[in-house]
Motif scaffolding. Sequence first.
Motif, mmCIF file in Angstrom:
data_model
loop_
_atom_site.group_PDB
_atom_site.id
_atom_site.type_symbol
_atom_site.label_atom_id
_atom_site.label_comp_id
_atom_site.label_asym_id
_atom_site.label_seq_id
_atom_site.Cartn_x
_atom_site.Cartn_y
_atom_site.Cartn_z
ATOM 1 N N ALA A 1 0.847 -1.191 0.000
ATOM 2 C CA ALA A 1 0.000 0.000 0.000
ATOM 3 C C ALA A 1 0.884 1.243 0.000
ATOM 4 O O ALA A 1 1.790 1.373 0.825
ATOM 5 N N LEU A 2 0.623 2.133 -0.926
ATOM 6 C CA LEU A 2 1.438 3.335 -1.100
ATOM 7 C C LEU A 2 0.632 4.563 -0.704
ATOM 8 O O LEU A 2 -0.470 4.778 -1.204
ATOM 9 N N LYS A 3 1.179 5.355 0.218
ATOM 10 C CA LYS A 3 0.527 6.597 0.656
ATOM 11 C C LYS A 3 1.445 7.778 0.335
ATOM 12 O O LYS A 3 2.663 7.651 0.350
ATOM 13 N N TRP A 4 0.846 8.904 0.081
ATOM 14 C CA TRP A 4 1.583 10.118 -0.266
ATOM 15 C C TRP A 4 1.081 11.241 0.634
ATOM 16 O O TRP A 4 0.297 12.086 0.222
ATOM 17 N N PRO A 5 1.531 11.280 1.898
ATOM 18 C CA PRO A 5 0.964 12.234 2.856
ATOM 19 C C PRO A 5 1.353 13.685 2.603
ATOM 20 O O PRO A 5 0.641 14.593 3.008
ATOM 21 N N ARG A 6 2.499 13.882 1.974
ATOM 22 C CA ARG A 6 2.911 15.245 1.645
ATOM 23 C C ARG A 6 3.782 15.192 0.394
ATOM 24 O O ARG A 6 4.288 14.124 0.028
ATOM 25 N N PRO A 7 3.974 16.311 -0.292
ATOM 26 C CA PRO A 7 4.662 16.279 -1.591
ATOM 27 C C PRO A 7 6.065 15.697 -1.562
ATOM 28 O O PRO A 7 6.521 15.140 -2.559
ATOM 29 N N ASP A 8 6.762 15.788 -0.425
ATOM 30 C CA ASP A 8 8.150 15.322 -0.372
ATOM 31 C C ASP A 8 8.287 13.962 0.302
ATOM 32 O O ASP A 8 9.401 13.568 0.666
ATOM 33 N N LEU A 9 7.193 13.215 0.432
ATOM 34 C CA LEU A 9 7.280 11.932 1.135
ATOM 35 C C LEU A 9 6.233 10.960 0.613
ATOM 36 O O LEU A 9 5.048 11.292 0.523
ATOM 37 N N MET A 10 6.696 9.740 0.261
ATOM 38 C CA MET A 10 5.801 8.637 -0.059
ATOM 39 C C MET A 10 6.124 7.494 0.896
ATOM 40 O O MET A 10 7.291 7.248 1.209
ATOM 41 N N ILE A 11 5.092 6.795 1.382
ATOM 42 C CA ILE A 11 5.267 5.754 2.386
ATOM 43 C C ILE A 11 4.697 4.440 1.864
ATOM 44 O O ILE A 11 3.557 4.395 1.393
ATOM 45 N N LEU A 12 5.491 3.384 1.947
ATOM 46 C CA LEU A 12 5.066 2.054 1.532
ATOM 47 C C LEU A 12 4.814 1.191 2.762
ATOM 48 O O LEU A 12 5.662 1.110 3.647
ATOM 49 N N THR A 13 3.651 0.561 2.812
ATOM 50 C CA THR A 13 3.323 -0.394 3.868
ATOM 51 C C THR A 13 3.125 -1.762 3.233
ATOM 52 O O THR A 13 2.418 -1.881 2.235
ATOM 53 N N GLU A 14 3.749 -2.787 3.819
ATOM 54 C CA GLU A 14 3.655 -4.144 3.281
ATOM 55 C C GLU A 14 2.913 -5.051 4.248
ATOM 56 O O GLU A 14 3.103 -4.961 5.465
ATOM 57 N N VAL A 15 2.083 -5.928 3.697
ATOM 58 C CA VAL A 15 1.334 -6.895 4.485
ATOM 59 C C VAL A 15 1.500 -8.266 3.834
ATOM 60 O O VAL A 15 1.300 -8.412 2.632
ATOM 61 N N ARG A 16 1.892 -9.246 4.628
ATOM 62 C CA ARG A 16 1.992 -10.622 4.149
ATOM 63 C C ARG A 16 0.966 -11.477 4.880
ATOM 64 O O ARG A 16 0.970 -11.529 6.106
ATOM 65 N N ASN A 17 0.096 -12.112 4.102
ATOM 66 C CA ASN A 17 -0.968 -12.948 4.673
ATOM 67 C C ASN A 17 -1.769 -12.210 5.737
ATOM 68 O O ASN A 17 -2.109 -12.751 6.784
ATOM 69 N N GLY A 18 -2.035 -10.939 5.477
ATOM 70 C CA GLY A 18 -2.906 -10.172 6.352
ATOM 71 C C GLY A 18 -2.259 -9.539 7.557
ATOM 72 O O GLY A 18 -2.945 -8.942 8.382
ATOM 73 N N THR A 19 -0.954 -9.641 7.691
ATOM 74 C CA THR A 19 -0.292 -9.058 8.863
ATOM 75 C C THR A 19 0.984 -8.330 8.460
ATOM 76 O O THR A 19 1.680 -8.736 7.524
ATOM 77 N N VAL A 20 1.281 -7.265 9.170
ATOM 78 C CA VAL A 20 2.513 -6.507 8.923
ATOM 79 C C VAL A 20 3.709 -7.236 9.524
ATOM 80 O O VAL A 20 4.801 -7.230 8.968
ATOM 81 N N SER A 21 3.515 -7.896 10.659
ATOM 82 C CA SER A 21 4.606 -8.577 11.347
ATOM 83 C C SER A 21 4.972 -9.876 10.634
ATOM 84 O O SER A 21 4.109 -10.652 10.231
#
Length: 201
Positions: A21-41
């Motif tokens: 999942a890719l988020k772009w909260p402000r113009p100078d920052l993009m954040i990637l969140t990864e989930v495997r089988n429904g969990t971040v851990s």
Amino acid sequence: ELDSAGAVRKSYNDSFQYLAALKWPRPDLMILTEVRNGTVSVSNLPVPFVTGGVPSIGLVFHAAHAPNFQFNCEGLGQWRGQPAWQVRFEQRLDRPAQIHDWSEKGQTYPVILKGRAWISTGAYHLLRVETDLVKPIPEVRLELHHMTIEYAAVKSSNGKELWLPSYAEVYSRFRGRFFRQQHDFANFTLFSVDSNEKIKQ
């Protein structure tokens, strides 16, 4: 896990339902969140570490992060028989390192990256990226971390085409031991979420 001669000592193989999942909260920052089988851990895997953030490496060239790097075009080369520009990049030490980091026991250590990319001459698609550490991370005893990522075209439901990682190979020297990880990405499903709010009196 490899021995000093490169022979496999231990191996582990698994398959995941993987979400990036890719988020772009402000113009100078993009954040990637990864989930495997429904969990971040992913702490329950029988491996000493897990390489994450493979899709984020291509963001080196995005306008949000490109100012943090120094780029040099090394000329025209080839990748899989097609002409491609070879571009070298390296993290600027006077700018924040936001592309990749290592986490251990709640502590996060930014990774200072350098590398080379192969970019198609016609449409300027990212075809291949190789990265290395500018300097080791002694806090986690990471001496070597070399990533090779290959990209392929993925079409969305509206017909648009995205170039996403299809394969990644990672070589690391971690706590005095050598490791090789291979990631294969397939069966892509693309979606986006947007929202608008209208407030009435």
